[in-house]
Design a protein around this motif. Structure first.
Motif, PDB file in Angstrom:
ATOM      1  N   MET A 150      42.056  40.713  48.019  1.00  0.00           N
ATOM      2  CA  MET A 150      43.266  39.937  48.170  1.00  0.00           C
ATOM      3  C   MET A 150      43.832  39.553  46.805  1.00  0.00           C
ATOM      4  SD  MET A 150      45.243  38.677  50.338  1.00  0.00           S
ATOM      5  CE  MET A 150      46.592  37.570  50.353  1.00  0.00           C
ATOM      6  N   VAL A 151      42.965  39.250  45.885  1.00  0.00           N
ATOM      7  CA  VAL A 151      43.419  38.860  44.551  1.00  0.00           C
ATOM      8  C   VAL A 151      44.030  40.066  43.834  1.00  0.00           C
ATOM      9  CG1 VAL A 151      42.725  37.798  42.374  1.00  0.00           C
ATOM     10  CG2 VAL A 151      41.633  37.094  44.480  1.00  0.00           C
ATOM     11  N   ALA A 152      43.532  41.269  44.115  1.00  0.00           N
ATOM     12  CA  ALA A 152      44.088  42.468  43.500  1.00  0.00           C
ATOM     13  C   ALA A 152      45.506  42.736  44.004  1.00  0.00           C
ATOM     14  CB  ALA A 152      43.189  43.664  43.777  1.00  0.00           C
ATOM     15  N   VAL A 153      45.774  42.424  45.259  1.00  0.00           N
ATOM     16  CA  VAL A 153      47.122  42.593  45.814  1.00  0.00           C
ATOM     17  C   VAL A 153      48.091  41.620  45.142  1.00  0.00           C
ATOM     18  CG1 VAL A 153      48.503  42.410  47.913  1.00  0.00           C
ATOM     19  CG2 VAL A 153      46.242  43.441  48.007  1.00  0.00           C
ATOM     20  N   ILE A 154      47.644  40.412  44.927  1.00  0.00           N
ATOM     21  CA  ILE A 154      48.487  39.421  44.229  1.00  0.00           C
ATOM     22  C   ILE A 154      48.776  39.898  42.810  1.00  0.00           C
ATOM     23  CG2 ILE A 154      48.540  37.046  43.351  1.00  0.00           C
ATOM     24  CD1 ILE A 154      46.811  36.290  45.788  1.00  0.00           C
ATOM     25  N   ALA A 155      47.775  40.479  42.155  1.00  0.00           N
ATOM     26  CA  ALA A 155      47.980  40.999  40.799  1.00  0.00           C
ATOM     27  C   ALA A 155      49.006  42.124  40.802  1.00  0.00           C
ATOM     28  CB  ALA A 155      46.653  41.488  40.224  1.00  0.00           C
ATOM     29  N   ALA A 156      48.933  43.004  41.798  1.00  0.00           N
ATOM     30  CA  ALA A 156      49.896  44.105  41.877  1.00  0.00           C
ATOM     31  C   ALA A 156      51.317  43.586  42.078  1.00  0.00           C
ATOM     32  CB  ALA A 156      49.509  45.051  43.009  1.00  0.00           C
ATOM     33  N   VAL A 157      51.469  42.564  42.899  1.00  0.00           N
ATOM     34  CA  VAL A 157      52.792  41.977  43.123  1.00  0.00           C
ATOM     35  C   VAL A 157      53.311  41.329  41.838  1.00  0.00           C
ATOM     36  CG1 VAL A 157      54.009  40.143  44.369  1.00  0.00           C
ATOM     37  CG2 VAL A 157      52.478  41.664  45.597  1.00  0.00           C
ATOM     38  N   LEU A 158      52.455  40.634  41.117  1.00  0.00           N
ATOM     39  CA  LEU A 158      52.868  40.019  39.860  1.00  0.00           C
ATOM     40  C   LEU A 158      53.273  41.065  38.827  1.00  0.00           C
ATOM     41  CD1 LEU A 158      50.234  37.164  39.520  1.00  0.00           C
ATOM     42  CD2 LEU A 158      52.679  36.919  39.942  1.00  0.00           C
ATOM     43  N   ALA A 196      49.377  36.259  34.233  1.00  0.00           N
ATOM     44  CA  ALA A 196      48.872  35.840  35.545  1.00  0.00           C
ATOM     45  C   ALA A 196      48.294  37.030  36.308  1.00  0.00           C
ATOM     46  CB  ALA A 196      50.000  35.190  36.346  1.00  0.00           C
ATOM     47  N   GLY A 197      48.908  38.199  36.184  1.00  0.00           N
ATOM     48  CA  GLY A 197      48.374  39.396  36.826  1.00  0.00           C
ATOM     49  C   GLY A 197      47.035  39.802  36.258  1.00  0.00           C
ATOM     50  N   LEU A 198      46.901  39.718  34.951  1.00  0.00           N
ATOM     51  CA  LEU A 198      45.611  40.039  34.323  1.00  0.00           C
ATOM     52  C   LEU A 198      44.524  39.044  34.728  1.00  0.00           C
ATOM     53  CD1 LEU A 198      46.727  41.118  30.752  1.00  0.00           C
ATOM     54  CD2 LEU A 198      45.779  42.559  32.552  1.00  0.00           C
ATOM     55  N   LEU A 199      44.907  37.791  34.896  1.00  0.00           N
ATOM     56  CA  LEU A 199      43.946  36.794  35.377  1.00  0.00           C
ATOM     57  C   LEU A 199      43.474  37.141  36.788  1.00  0.00           C
ATOM     58  CD1 LEU A 199      42.488  34.036  35.135  1.00  0.00           C
ATOM     59  CD2 LEU A 199      44.541  33.026  36.109  1.00  0.00           C
ATOM     60  N   CYS A 200      44.396  37.558  37.644  1.00  0.00           N
ATOM     61  CA  CYS A 200      44.025  37.948  39.008  1.00  0.00           C
ATOM     62  C   CYS A 200      43.129  39.181  39.011  1.00  0.00           C
ATOM     63  CB  CYS A 200      45.273  38.191  39.846  1.00  0.00           C
ATOM     64  SG  CYS A 200      46.186  36.705  40.239  1.00  0.00           S
ATOM     65  N   VAL A 201      43.406  40.139  38.138  1.00  0.00           N
ATOM     66  CA  VAL A 201      42.552  41.327  38.042  1.00  0.00           C
ATOM     67  C   VAL A 201      41.148  40.937  37.569  1.00  0.00           C
ATOM     68  CG1 VAL A 201      42.195  43.483  36.774  1.00  0.00           C
ATOM     69  CG2 VAL A 201      44.422  42.964  37.746  1.00  0.00           C
TER      70      VAL A 201
END
Length: 64
Positions: A1-9, A35-40
């Motif tokens: 789920m966190v990877a999907v958020i990163a992709a959206v960011l 923020a995307g790198l943090l999610c990744v």
């Protein structure tokens, strides 16, 4: 789920950067990339995954 958020960011940062849209000094493509790198990083650390915790279960429960 966190990877999907990163992709959206990442996608949002790309669209904002390519379109040259200015959304203020707080919401910049650089901040979205960070923020995307943090999610990744959280995804790679195992946060937000649906893995069962094998350390708590016994070996007999895993064999069933």
């Amino acid at each position: 789920m966190v990877a999907v958020i990163a992709a959206v960011l990442f996608a949002l940062a790309l669209v904002i950067d390519l379109a040259g849209i200015s959304l203020g000094s707080v919401l910049t493509p650089t901040n979205l990339l960070t923020a995307g790198l943090l999610c990744v990083a959280l995804h790679l650390a195992g946060i937000g995954t649906n893995r069962p915790n094998w350390r708590r279960s016994s070996w007999r429960a895993r064999r069933r």
